[in-house]
Design a protein around this motif. Structure first.
Motif, short mmCIF file in Angstrom:
data_model
loop_
_atom_site.label_atom_id
_atom_site.label_comp_id
_atom_site.label_asym_id
_atom_site.label_seq_id
_atom_site.Cartn_x
_atom_site.Cartn_y
_atom_site.Cartn_z
N ARG A 20 6.19 5.86 -8.24
CA ARG A 20 6.08 5.08 -7.00
C ARG A 20 5.54 3.68 -7.29
NH1 ARG A 20 5.45 7.34 -1.80
NH2 ARG A 20 6.20 9.47 -1.67
N LEU A 21 4.54 3.60 -8.15
CA LEU A 21 3.97 2.29 -8.48
C LEU A 21 4.98 1.40 -9.22
CD1 LEU A 21 0.37 3.37 -9.49
CD2 LEU A 21 1.05 2.10 -7.43
N ARG A 22 5.80 2.00 -10.05
CA ARG A 22 6.83 1.22 -10.75
C ARG A 22 7.87 0.69 -9.77
NH1 ARG A 22 6.01 5.55 -14.72
NH2 ARG A 22 4.76 4.63 -16.37
N SER A 53 4.93 -0.62 3.39
CA SER A 53 5.10 0.78 3.75
C SER A 53 5.07 1.67 2.52
CB SER A 53 6.43 0.94 4.50
OG SER A 53 6.65 2.29 4.81
N ALA A 54 5.74 1.23 1.45
CA ALA A 54 5.74 2.00 0.20
C ALA A 54 4.34 2.07 -0.40
CB ALA A 54 6.72 1.38 -0.79
N LEU A 55 3.59 0.98 -0.30
CA LEU A 55 2.23 0.97 -0.81
C LEU A 55 1.35 1.94 -0.02
CD1 LEU A 55 0.39 -0.32 -2.92
CD2 LEU A 55 -0.09 -2.13 -1.28
N ASP A 56 1.49 1.94 1.30
CA ASP A 56 0.73 2.88 2.12
C ASP A 56 1.10 4.32 1.78
OD1 ASP A 56 -0.64 0.87 3.45
OD2 ASP A 56 0.70 0.87 5.18
N ALA A 57 2.39 4.58 1.60
CA ALA A 57 2.84 5.93 1.26
C ALA A 57 2.28 6.36 -0.10
CB ALA A 57 4.37 6.00 1.26
N LYS A 85 -12.70 6.03 3.39
CA LYS A 85 -12.96 4.66 3.84
C LYS A 85 -12.08 3.66 3.09
CE LYS A 85 -17.66 5.41 5.46
NZ LYS A 85 -19.09 5.14 5.26
N LEU A 86 -11.91 3.87 1.82
CA LEU A 86 -11.04 2.99 1.04
C LEU A 86 -9.59 3.12 1.48
CD1 LEU A 86 -12.54 3.49 -2.53
CD2 LEU A 86 -12.56 1.37 -1.20
N ALA A 87 -9.19 4.30 1.89
CA ALA A 87 -7.80 4.54 2.30
C ALA A 87 -7.47 3.86 3.63
CB ALA A 87 -7.55 6.05 2.40
N ARG A 88 -8.49 3.54 4.42
CA ARG A 88 -8.24 2.89 5.71
C ARG A 88 -7.75 1.54 5.50
NH1 ARG A 88 -13.59 3.65 8.86
NH2 ARG A 88 -14.07 5.63 8.00
#
Length: 88
Positions: A20-22, A53-57, A85-88
């Motif tokens: 996903r990161l790539r 959106s891809a980063l959030d996923a 908290k970091l995920a928000r």
């Protein structure tokens, strides 16, 4: 305490996240090229929205992986709250 998570499961999740990161890296490079080439603003913003959106996923997958794999390490509720908290 939970049973240890099999190494194969951990490797599969790690591979999934790295893939996903790539893909995200490629999207960002595409965005850079679009800006360099003075592409239409709507097209650039559409690509940006897709990357966000891809980063959030991807963040969701990392959070899910933490919950299923890392909790087996015995992390504390404080660790979990910090992550949420970091995920928000």
């Amino acid at each position: 305490m939970s049973a240890p998570v099999p190494v194969a499961d951990h490797q599969a999740e790690k591979t999934r996240i790295l893939n996903r990161l790539r893909r995200l890296e490629g999207q960002i490079r595409g965005l850079q090229k679009m800006v360099e080439d003075d592409k239409n603003c709507v097209d650039v913003m559409t690509q940006l929205a897709s990357a966000k959106s891809a980063l959030d996923a991807t963040g969701d997958v990392i959070l899910e992986t933490y919950l299923t794999l890392c909790q087996a390490r015995g992390d504390t509720p404080t660790d979990l709250m910090r992550l949420l908290k970091l995920a928000r």
